[in-house]
Motif scaffolding. Sequence first.
Motif, mmCIF file in Angstrom:
data_model
loop_
_atom_site.group_PDB
_atom_site.id
_atom_site.type_symbol
_atom_site.label_atom_id
_atom_site.label_comp_id
_atom_site.label_asym_id
_atom_site.label_seq_id
_atom_site.Cartn_x
_atom_site.Cartn_y
_atom_site.Cartn_z
ATOM 1 N N ASP A 3 0.866 -1.175 0.000
ATOM 2 C CA ASP A 3 0.000 0.000 0.000
ATOM 3 C C ASP A 3 0.902 1.225 0.000
ATOM 4 O O ASP A 3 1.655 1.453 0.936
ATOM 5 C CB ASP A 3 -0.900 -0.008 1.243
ATOM 6 C CG ASP A 3 -1.948 1.090 1.209
ATOM 7 O OD1 ASP A 3 -2.098 1.709 0.136
ATOM 8 O OD2 ASP A 3 -2.601 1.312 2.232
ATOM 9 N N SER A 4 0.841 1.994 -1.116
ATOM 10 C CA SER A 4 1.694 3.179 -1.250
ATOM 11 C C SER A 4 3.160 2.835 -1.089
ATOM 12 O O SER A 4 3.933 3.566 -0.470
ATOM 13 C CB SER A 4 1.284 4.242 -0.217
ATOM 14 O OG SER A 4 -0.047 4.613 -0.388
ATOM 15 N N GLY A 5 3.531 1.662 -1.622
ATOM 16 C CA GLY A 5 4.921 1.278 -1.632
ATOM 17 C C GLY A 5 5.421 0.678 -0.339
ATOM 18 O O GLY A 5 6.594 0.430 -0.179
ATOM 19 N N GLY A 36 -9.499 5.795 -1.726
ATOM 20 C CA GLY A 36 -10.645 4.928 -1.996
ATOM 21 C C GLY A 36 -10.285 3.464 -1.972
ATOM 22 O O GLY A 36 -11.161 2.593 -2.078
ATOM 23 N N ILE A 37 -8.995 3.159 -1.832
ATOM 24 C CA ILE A 37 -8.547 1.781 -1.709
ATOM 25 C C ILE A 37 -7.388 1.739 -0.724
ATOM 26 O O ILE A 37 -6.499 2.595 -0.764
ATOM 27 C CB ILE A 37 -8.121 1.175 -3.069
ATOM 28 C CG1 ILE A 37 -7.595 -0.258 -2.888
ATOM 29 C CG2 ILE A 37 -7.099 2.064 -3.770
ATOM 30 C CD1 ILE A 37 -7.324 -0.978 -4.195
ATOM 31 N N GLY A 303 -6.662 1.863 -8.759
ATOM 32 C CA GLY A 303 -6.595 3.118 -8.004
ATOM 33 C C GLY A 303 -5.184 3.525 -7.636
ATOM 34 O O GLY A 303 -4.971 4.104 -6.569
ATOM 35 N N GLY A 304 -4.220 3.192 -8.496
ATOM 36 C CA GLY A 304 -2.835 3.543 -8.213
ATOM 37 C C GLY A 304 -2.115 2.548 -7.322
ATOM 38 O O GLY A 304 -0.946 2.756 -6.974
ATOM 39 N N ARG A 305 -2.781 1.459 -6.947
ATOM 40 C CA ARG A 305 -2.176 0.414 -6.132
ATOM 41 C C ARG A 305 -1.876 -0.802 -7.005
ATOM 42 O O ARG A 305 -2.664 -1.141 -7.898
ATOM 43 C CB ARG A 305 -3.087 0.000 -4.984
ATOM 44 C CG ARG A 305 -3.503 1.146 -4.078
ATOM 45 C CD ARG A 305 -2.305 1.677 -3.290
ATOM 46 N NE ARG A 305 -2.726 2.542 -2.201
ATOM 47 C CZ ARG A 305 -2.850 3.858 -2.302
ATOM 48 N NH1 ARG A 305 -2.612 4.460 -3.453
ATOM 49 N NH2 ARG A 305 -3.230 4.571 -1.253
ATOM 50 N N GLN A 306 -0.785 -1.473 -6.733
ATOM 51 C CA GLN A 306 -0.405 -2.655 -7.493
ATOM 52 C C GLN A 306 -1.009 -3.899 -6.826
ATOM 53 O O GLN A 306 -0.537 -4.363 -5.797
ATOM 54 C CB GLN A 306 1.119 -2.771 -7.578
ATOM 55 C CG GLN A 306 1.780 -1.643 -8.356
ATOM 56 C CD GLN A 306 1.218 -1.513 -9.772
ATOM 57 O OE1 GLN A 306 1.208 -2.484 -10.533
ATOM 58 N NE2 GLN A 306 0.757 -0.321 -10.112
#
Length: 410
Positions: A3-5, A36-37, A303-306
């Motif tokens: 989450d966010s790296g 949102g995630i 949503g920008g998350r891997q």
Amino acid sequence: MNDSGTHCPYSVDGSRMREFVSDPQSAVAHLRSGSGIRFVKFEGREPAWLVTDPNMARSVLRDSRFVKTLRGDRNSSAGPRWRNTADLEPRLFRHMLNEDGADHSRLRGAVSSWFSRASVESLLPTVEACSLRALERLEHVKEFDLVADYCLPYSYSVIAEILGISTSSMDDIVEAMLVVGGDSAPSDREFRIACDQLVSFIDDLLHEADSEDRPGLLRELRRSRVFSDDEVSSLVFLLLIAGYETTANLMANFVFGILHGEFKSPALMGWEQWVEYFSSELPSASSFQTTTHRRSQCDLDLGGRQVRRGDLVVVYLMSVNGSVGTELASCISPFGYGPHFCLGRNLAVCEATVGIRLLFQRFPLMALIEDRSVGWREDLLIRGPVGLWCRGDGGPVSDTCHQATERVVR
């Protein structure tokens, strides 16, 4: 997963979990304040991506890359408790809720007519009779647990009628149903015993359906060429567990709102008015199912998350209709969204409309017992009170609810 790296999920421990189940909208509003995630670890559960953004939630539930069951891992749809019952998977899990694509469409399509508006309308006299029988048990009782003494026996008796089996046979298996589908924390041994009891019960039902000619869904399933034996067994299991859970928790949540002054009592209005009122309040009042889950079939960006293949993605259903800070959509969130929208929605709404109405006819002055605290299920899937102890006072049930049947399931 990250989450966010980072590799540090947002932790929801026991106290936060209790906040989440008692007031999920406030808890999710807090989670949504950052994104949102979010990668979340609920205590005692598998880490998961929790989706709270409405648009992202709809996207996940429509996207074929997110599935109920990963190919090659039939147990991916099961929770931790089910890991010790993997050998029972063919008998209990081969139902539409755990299937995707063509298999899901085949299984769902074969029984959808039984839960259509027209079919549910024809069941209204049966639903009413089941409610009245459940209320008869409370005739001379001053205090009762609304969930255990009314909602549960009422809802599982309706399921028995639909399947074409006796309600008395359901009485023998209720405890096992509650162990498997309820909020208790059974040991692995207790859970396994309950599962074995349910498998044995279903086997007996199927044998009786083959030897007797009693009308009902069970007989039609046995005659159908659409289902394998395991699929029939799994569908019966789904109806036994999900069928009563959906209605019982929908009713308990709505009645709780009535007794706390959040919603109007049906004792104050006629049948037609009650049907209209219940339907209008349902989207905001019926959050009995809080989340639904999917598995990612591949590595992807969300949503920008891997998100990686096999990751668990949990969608907060109140996000689907946007009831936390956004405009309501047309679907009723607790019944899901997309291909897996709850097939039993019409039946659950009919049961709740009739059951709550007749309950307040019998107990128009019903109130919660003040010294009995209300606990909430510590369950991410189903939200509902563990028990609602009430004190009732009223006259016998008199008028019927056969009027305006077509409006019950709209």
